[in-house]
Design an enzyme around this catalytic site. Structure first.
Site, PDB file in Angstrom:
ATOM      1  N   ARG A  13      28.791  -7.220 -30.894  1.00  0.00           N
ATOM      2  CA  ARG A  13      29.603  -8.244 -30.226  1.00  0.00           C
ATOM      3  C   ARG A  13      29.001  -9.639 -30.328  1.00  0.00           C
ATOM      4  NH1 ARG A  13      29.149  -9.334 -24.926  1.00  0.00           N
ATOM      5  NH2 ARG A  13      28.582  -7.202 -24.396  1.00  0.00           N
TER       6      ARG A  13
ATOM      7  N   TYR B  61      45.439 -32.121 -32.432  1.00  0.00           N
ATOM      8  CA  TYR B  61      45.943 -30.778 -32.684  1.00  0.00           C
ATOM      9  C   TYR B  61      46.652 -30.268 -31.433  1.00  0.00           C
ATOM     10  CZ  TYR B  61      46.023 -25.782 -33.639  1.00  0.00           C
ATOM     11  OH  TYR B  61      46.418 -24.469 -33.800  1.00  0.00           O
TER      12      TYR B  61
ATOM     13  N   ASP C  46      36.110 -32.724 -34.185  1.00  0.00           N
ATOM     14  CA  ASP C  46      36.849 -31.752 -34.984  1.00  0.00           C
ATOM     15  C   ASP C  46      36.987 -32.379 -36.367  1.00  0.00           C
ATOM     16  OD1 ASP C  46      38.732 -30.262 -36.376  1.00  0.00           O
ATOM     17  OD2 ASP C  46      40.101 -30.042 -34.684  1.00  0.00           O
TER      18      ASP C  46
ATOM     19  N   LYS D   7      41.179 -23.256 -42.668  1.00  0.00           N
ATOM     20  CA  LYS D   7      41.729 -24.303 -43.511  1.00  0.00           C
ATOM     21  C   LYS D   7      40.945 -24.394 -44.824  1.00  0.00           C
ATOM     22  CE  LYS D   7      44.484 -25.026 -40.002  1.00  0.00           C
ATOM     23  NZ  LYS D   7      44.012 -24.151 -38.930  1.00  0.00           N
TER      24      LYS D   7
END
Length: 384
Positions: free
Chosen positions: A52, A105, A178, A203
């Site tokens: 995890r 965004y 970002d 992307k």
């Protein structure tokens, strides 16, 4: 492979020199194990204990990304760009105030509006290309983070990263960027003073529209970065090993794709700026773009692969243009090898700050002449 001897481009192609130690395979295997053997003294000499919070395939991809971005504290891969972005805010203390762009965004903007307040966070949205607006929004002793998208989606607004970072630090705040659209091929925000950089690796870093993922990278391995690491491990937000493998494959050709896509975008932006049915082209590589001069100082190798056009005739003409394309794909997302077109306001819905006549274009690696001709015929067909 000694990374000091080679460029980031070469190291990405060779996945930082990773070779499977057992088979000597050039392409490292995918490690999918969720649990690992303890030593006789109950320690984990391998460095792995459970899947995890950690995975060796993911570590390999993180090493490449950290080197591309010059991230001294390393990289953390997440299961999506949103998981990465929200972790930046979740790691702040309750009661913190943050500043974010008015146009950004949409999914993250909505999360900041609807979900962040439940975490005790307050948000002020500003025009992020205005240092005076950023400074006016700072709440002394309370503002803990300034978040910018550079270029911002979908208007491709440019923030002066170095100046905004200095402003944030003067007031005791972190500055996060970002940089999905710029990618490390064009900008490395950490070298300009940012504390954290985020990418949606879905992307251009992956580039093949077959991975959902995000990454955070930091300039300092401090208490804040430790909280980000703890959040990722605690809520199980890590990227899957198969997705990390696909990302590594994409990173091997990242520089080639980014170079080709930026070149095609520049060609298309200039031609579309002269098109009689296009009212405006939004692209930081154009001299008339309001952020062009700053972009030219903090971007290299071109200005990215994203363009937005405002179509003459308004919303109806824009939607009709998107409906008439043959080569461009009408789909969400960006940065893939195939070119995409989207009427962004329709996707974002009521309350969007996106102009209704705007089409967002993600430039792929097709022939630029073919892309222009297809958009030209669609514009003409939409206008009758």
């Amino acid at each position: 492979m000694d990374k000091k001897d080679y460029s980031p481009r070469t190291l990405a192609v060779h996945a930082m020199g990773a070779i499977d130690p057992i088979t000597k395979a050039v392409v490292p295997p995918i490690h999918v194990a969720t649990t690992y053997i303890r030593d006789e003294d109950n320690a984990y000499s391998s460095g792995y204990c459970y899947g995890r919070p950690d995975n060796s395939t993911i570590r390999e991809a993180e090493a490449v990304l950290a080197h591309l971005e010059e991230a001294k504290a390393g990289a953390l891969l997440f299961g999506s760009g949103m998981a990465a972005a929200t972790a930046v805010f979740m790691a702040l203390e309750p009661g913190a105030h943050v500043i974010a762009p008015k146009v950004m965004y949409w999914a993250l903007r909505r999360w900041l509006l609807e979900d962040a307040p439940a975490l005790g966070l307050s948000v002020t949205f500003v025009e992020m290309d205005s240092l005076s607006q950023i400074e006016a929004a700072i709440q002394p002793g309370k503002t803990r983070l300034i978040w910018a998208e550079v270029p911002s989606n979908p208007l491709w607004t440019i923030t002066d990263i170095r100046a905004a970072a200095d402003l944030a630090h003067t007031h005791g705040a972190l500055f996060a960027v970002d940089s999905t659209v710029a990618s490390p091929f064009h900008t490395r925000p950490l070298t300009l003073g940012a504390d954290v950089v985020m990418h949606s690796v879905s992307k251009i870093l992956n580039g093949h529209s077959d991975v959902i993922g995000g990454v955070l990278m930091a300039a300092k391995d401090d208490a804040y970065w430790a909280r980000v690491k703890r959040i990722r491990g605690a809520i199980g937000a890590i990227l899957g090993p198969f997705e990390a493998f696909l990302l590594m494959r994409g990173l091997r050709t990242f520089h080639l794709r980014a170079e080709a896509q930026a070149k095609a975008a520049d060609t298309l932006a200039k031609r579309l700026a002269a098109h009689p049915l296009v009212a405006q082209v939004l692209y930081p590589g154009l001299p008339q773009h309001p952020g062009h001069d700053i972009a030219a100082t903090q971007m290299e190798n071109g200005f990215g692969y994203m363009i937005s056009i405002r179509v003459s005739g308004g919303e109806a003409a824009a939607i009709a243009t998107a409906a008439k394309v043959r080569l461009w794909k009408r789909a969400t997302s960006l940065g893939g090898v195939e070119s995409l077109i989207e009427h962004r306001a329709s996707i974002e819905g009521p309350g969007t700050p996106c102009p209704s006549d705007l089409l967002r274009l993600s430039i792929g690696i097709e022939d630029a002449e073919d892309l222009f001709n297809d958009l030209d015929q669609a514009l003409k067909a939409a206008h009758g």
